[in-house]
Scaffold this active site. Structure first.
Site, PDB file in Angstrom:
ATOM      1  N   ASP A 474       0.826  -1.208   0.000  1.00 47.20           N
ATOM      2  CA  ASP A 474       0.000   0.000   0.000  1.00 47.20           C
ATOM      3  C   ASP A 474       0.864   1.263   0.000  1.00 47.20           C
ATOM      4  O   ASP A 474       2.074   1.214   0.263  1.00 47.20           O
ATOM      5  CB  ASP A 474      -0.890  -0.023   1.253  1.00 47.20           C
ATOM      6  CG  ASP A 474      -2.226   0.664   1.039  1.00 47.20           C
ATOM      7  OD1 ASP A 474      -2.325   1.511   0.130  1.00 47.20           O
ATOM      8  OD2 ASP A 474      -3.167   0.360   1.792  1.00 47.20           O
ATOM      9  N   ASP A 544     -10.626   1.967  -3.214  1.00 51.78           N
ATOM     10  CA  ASP A 544     -11.144   1.685  -1.873  1.00 51.78           C
ATOM     11  C   ASP A 544     -12.666   1.694  -1.877  1.00 51.78           C
ATOM     12  O   ASP A 544     -13.292   1.345  -0.889  1.00 51.78           O
ATOM     13  CB  ASP A 544     -10.636   2.742  -0.874  1.00 51.78           C
ATOM     14  CG  ASP A 544      -9.287   2.353  -0.293  1.00 51.78           C
ATOM     15  OD1 ASP A 544      -8.851   1.213  -0.528  1.00 51.78           O
ATOM     16  OD2 ASP A 544      -8.676   3.193   0.397  1.00 51.78           O
TER      17      ASP A 544
HETATM   18  C1  GLA Z   1      -5.693   1.780   2.194  1.00 45.86           C
HETATM   19  C2  GLA Z   1      -6.098   0.587   1.338  1.00 45.86           C
HETATM   20  C3  GLA Z   1      -7.177  -0.188   2.046  1.00 45.86           C
HETATM   21  C4  GLA Z   1      -6.680  -0.652   3.389  1.00 45.86           C
HETATM   22  C5  GLA Z   1      -6.206   0.539   4.207  1.00 45.86           C
HETATM   23  C6  GLA Z   1      -5.528   0.082   5.481  1.00 45.86           C
HETATM   24  O1  GLA Z   1      -6.688   2.714   2.268  1.00 45.86           O
HETATM   25  O2  GLA Z   1      -6.506   1.000   0.082  1.00 45.86           O
HETATM   26  O3  GLA Z   1      -7.586  -1.289   1.271  1.00 45.86           O
HETATM   27  O4  GLA Z   1      -5.638  -1.568   3.194  1.00 45.86           O
HETATM   28  O5  GLA Z   1      -5.293   1.339   3.492  1.00 45.86           O
HETATM   29  O6  GLA Z   1      -5.099   1.154   6.240  1.00 45.86           O
END
Ligand code: GLA
Length: 726
Positions: A474, A544
């Site tokens: 990420d 997301d």
């Molecule tokens: C980001 C990712 C999510 C999740 C969060 C965790 O927003 O896109 O899928 O993994 O971080 O903090």
């Protein structure tokens, strides 16, 4: 195929149905005469221009009125008569920066060039490369233009390399990957824009006089602006008309510009964003720019997308995973957020196994003092308060069920509240008192090898200690203060690009040392969805936003430039956590089946019926997965313009198709709508499973199938298979 005329002044880069034609004129100026449908012969006349006042002539051009201001220039220089946007700006020690790029030589070789430190198209059968060497008559700097020709694909991959043979340092203030001047017919620009939770929404507008730029200055390719741009004839539709597109194999700040000047020629150029960019090119040094993939289509935007999808799958994605079945993951993020322990996760895994998911992914919160997004980034040690004894118990439980284990990391980041920050406050990008916070975190200075080495050691230790088969990488913020403690004052303009090179080096080391781990890219969802990342990661968390309606739009837009198999798509719980919307589970499953599918919910909260439904979804997905990995994608209904979304994935041999659609809102008018299913074989009889119907390919392609009338956000699918092959 690369063809030259006898005199050696015309070079044709020919693909299946396109030609890209270069011409070296008598003054050694390099021009592009054509990029479009295939042409041949003496086409020098295409380089003719009309004299216009106020267009200057450089001193080595001995005919008055001949001016680079008026011609179609390949890789244009600055300050020598062409007033449009230059491809490069080279500043010398004396402070001046005008340049005169002239042709020196060219050569052709089989295969693809190596682009050291950068993602690049992989060795592919039939690929051929032209290199043209230019020299700047004023600074002495040499520029090598590379053109990789993919004959079967109507694709030409370009980049430029700078070499300083002189005894003095120069500064590259702009070093674009490519520039091409296209003959003047009216065109539209199509780009992909958005924001967190709504990435890659297509925007189409007419080209008008002046300059249009799509760019990112965020240190990442970004949710907001994707490094992709297409030029379409105004009548171009999904299936008809001429268009071309470019996408950068680059994950940092970029720029792609279109400029229409006084001659009506259209200049398309881009590469690394030159805002805040300044590269010291020392004597004897080289600078390699990222690759730009240029594709052309005379059969609409859909065909252009399919060309990009083929190029990515054949020559960009990691070979080992490009066509391999992907893990069907169940991820705990939306189910638990930071609130979990071994005791709560073990039953989660037991339930996930019953659904048929094959990989359990432990998301954010497993390390350091990470109980919220305020702390812990950088401390890549298991939090034993939550997970006593480490990850072993979870992994063993997965294995008992025949499942694999995956883990979330965010290697490029550091929390102020972390042991790593206490030990190395100077490792964070920026300076104390000046740093912006975003999601309560700072960016680690990945331009510095000692920083990368330490983070690599921590993450590699985990991968060595545990059986981990999947990593979600990420990146949850963008870069504000563009500076590095590792660079001298005059080198600060190199920081953003050096950061990206650092990320690539880190990704290369990890993927090379752990080839059995599938790495999924992520940047707050789809904030770094680009060809650069796809070189290391075969799939990227698309957004997301997991809402089944919003996802039709996000995935539709993403499919314009990237293959479906690169999009990671999960089914989540309802009401949806991002939008609050309730959509049928069947819809969520079908929309998520148009990519690398997975789940992101708490299985213990599902009803018995829902569990059964998900188990069926997973089995059904495995049956159509080869189409997602290898098939051709057709966009049949546009959710931005229509009450319907509809997408078909058709086997390359036309034997099979999988169609998914969604009706946004129920409507009482009951109007009959149809979609035609392209890509089938006219004379083959097909069986459509869900409709218990048989029809000839010609009927399905030319008359189509009636769209069902459904409730709000209702989805359907059709499995269409050649009857005789069942
Ligand atoms: C980001 C990712 C999510 C999740 C969060 C965790 O927003 O896109 O899928 O993994 O971080 O903090």
């Amino acid at each position: 195929m690369i063809v030259q005329n006898e005199r050696g002044d015309l070079i044709f880069l020919n693909t299946k149905s396109a030609s890209y034609v270069l011409w070296i004129d008598q003054w050694k100026c390099l021009h592009c005469l054509h990029f479009g449908g295939k042409i041949a012969g003496n086409v020098r006349y295409l380089g003719q221009t009309e004299f216009k006042s106020f267009s200057p002539t450089p001193p080595d051009i001995l005919i008055e009125g001949v001016s680079p201001d008026l011609t179609a220039n390949e890789y244009p220089d600055f300050g020598q008569g062409d007033f449009r946007s230059p491809a490069a700006v080279i500043r010398r020690k004396d402070g001046t920066s005008h340049s005169r790029f002239r042709y020196c030589s060219h050569e052709v070789f089989r295969g693809v060039p190596a682009c050291e430190g950068l993602p690049h198209v992989r060795q592919t059968e039939g690929a051929e490369t032209l290199t043209v060497r230019l020299a700047d008559a004023i600074s002495g700097v040499e520029i090598f233009l590379y053109y990789v020709v993919f004959e079967g694909l109507d694709v030409i991959v370009r980049h430029a390399e700078f070499y300083n043979p002189t005894a003095e340092r120069v500064l590259l203030e702009r070093a674009y990957s490519f520039s091409v001047d296209l003959a003047g017919t009216r065109r539209d620009i199509l780009t992909l824009h958005g924001q967190h939770l709504g990435e890659r929404m297509p925007v189409r507008r007419a080209v008008t006089r002046g300059r249009y730029t799509v760019s990112s200055a965020r240190g990442a390719s970004s949710h907001q602006d994707n490094p992709f741009l297409a030029l379409l004839s105004p009548s171009c539709t999904e299936e008809e008309g001429e268009c071309m597109g470019v996408t950068l194999l680059y994950s940092g700040s970029f720029a792609l510009s279109v400029e229409e000047g006084q001659t009506g020629l259209l200049r398309l150029l881009g590469g690394i964003n030159d805002e805040n960019f300044r590269w010291r090119l020392e004597p004897g040094a080289r600078f390699v720019t990222p690759q730009a993939v240029l594709a052309w289509s005379q059969r609409g935007l859909g065909a252009l997308s399919r060309t990009f999808a083929d190029l990515f799958r054949e020559s960009v994605l990691p070979r080992r995973y490009a066509y391999a079945r992907r893990p069907i993951v169940i991820n705990n993020w939306e189910a638990t957020y930071f609130d979990f322990t071994t005791d709560t996760l073990l039953p989660f895994i037991d339930e996930a196994a019953k659904l048929g998911a094959d990989t359990f992914v432990l998301d954010d919160g497993w390390f350091g003092a990470r109980n919220s997004d305020r702390a812990g980034l950088g401390d890549w040690f298991v939090n034993e308060e939550k997970l006593p004894g480490g990850l072993g118990a979870l992994i063993s439980r997965c294995k008992e069920h025949g499942m694999r284990f995956g883990l979330w990391i965010e290697p490029e980041m550091i929390s102020r509240d972390s042991a790593l920050f206490c030990a190395h406050p100077d490792w964070a990008v920026g300076r104390e008192g000046e740093r912006c916070e975003s999601r309560h975190q700072y960016v680690l200075d990945f331009s510095r090898s000692e920083v990368r080495d330490e983070i690599f050691a921590r993450i590699a230790a985990l991968l060595r200690a545990y059986e981990i088969s999947y990593i979600k990488w990420d990146m949850n913020r963008h870069i504000t203060e563009c500076c590095s403690a590792g660079l001298p004052a005059e080198g600060q303009g190199e920081f953003l690009h050096r950061y990206v090179l650092g990320v690539y080096e880190f990704a290369r080391r990890l993927t090379e040392e752990f080839p059995n781990v599938l790495f999924e890219g992520c940047a707050g969802g789809g904030g770094r969805f680009d060809g650069g990342m796809l070189y290391y990661f075969p799939q990227i968390w698309t957004s997301d936003n997991t809402d089944a309606y919003d996802r039709t739009r996000i995935q539709y837009g993403t499919s314009i430039a990237y293959p479906l198999s690169a999009m990671s798509c999960h089914v989540s719980a309802c009401p949806n956590h991002q939008t609050g919307r309730v959509t049928p589970l069947a819809s969520r499953g079908l929309v998520a089946s148009l990519g690398a599918t997975g789940y992101e919910l708490d299985p213990s909260k599902l009803t018995k019926e829902e569990r059964e439904q998900i188990a069926l979804q997973i089995r059904a997905y495995r049956a159509i997965e080869p189409l997602i990995l290898r098939g051709d994608c057709y966009r049949l209904c546009d959710p931005f313009a229509d009450n319907y979304f509809c997408m078909a994935v058709v086997a390359k041999d036309g034997a099979e198709a999988y169609v998914v659609g969604q009706q946004r809102l129920a409507c009482a008018d009951g109007q009959l709508r149809r979609v035609r299913i392209p890509g089938l074989r006219a004379e083959t009889r097909y069986h459509i499973e869900e409709l218990s119907l048989e029809a000839y390919g010609s009927t399905l392609m030319h008359a189509g199938l009636n769209l069902p009338l459904l409730g709000d956000f209702g989805s359907w699918c059709w499995h269409i298979r050649a009857a005789e092959e069942q």
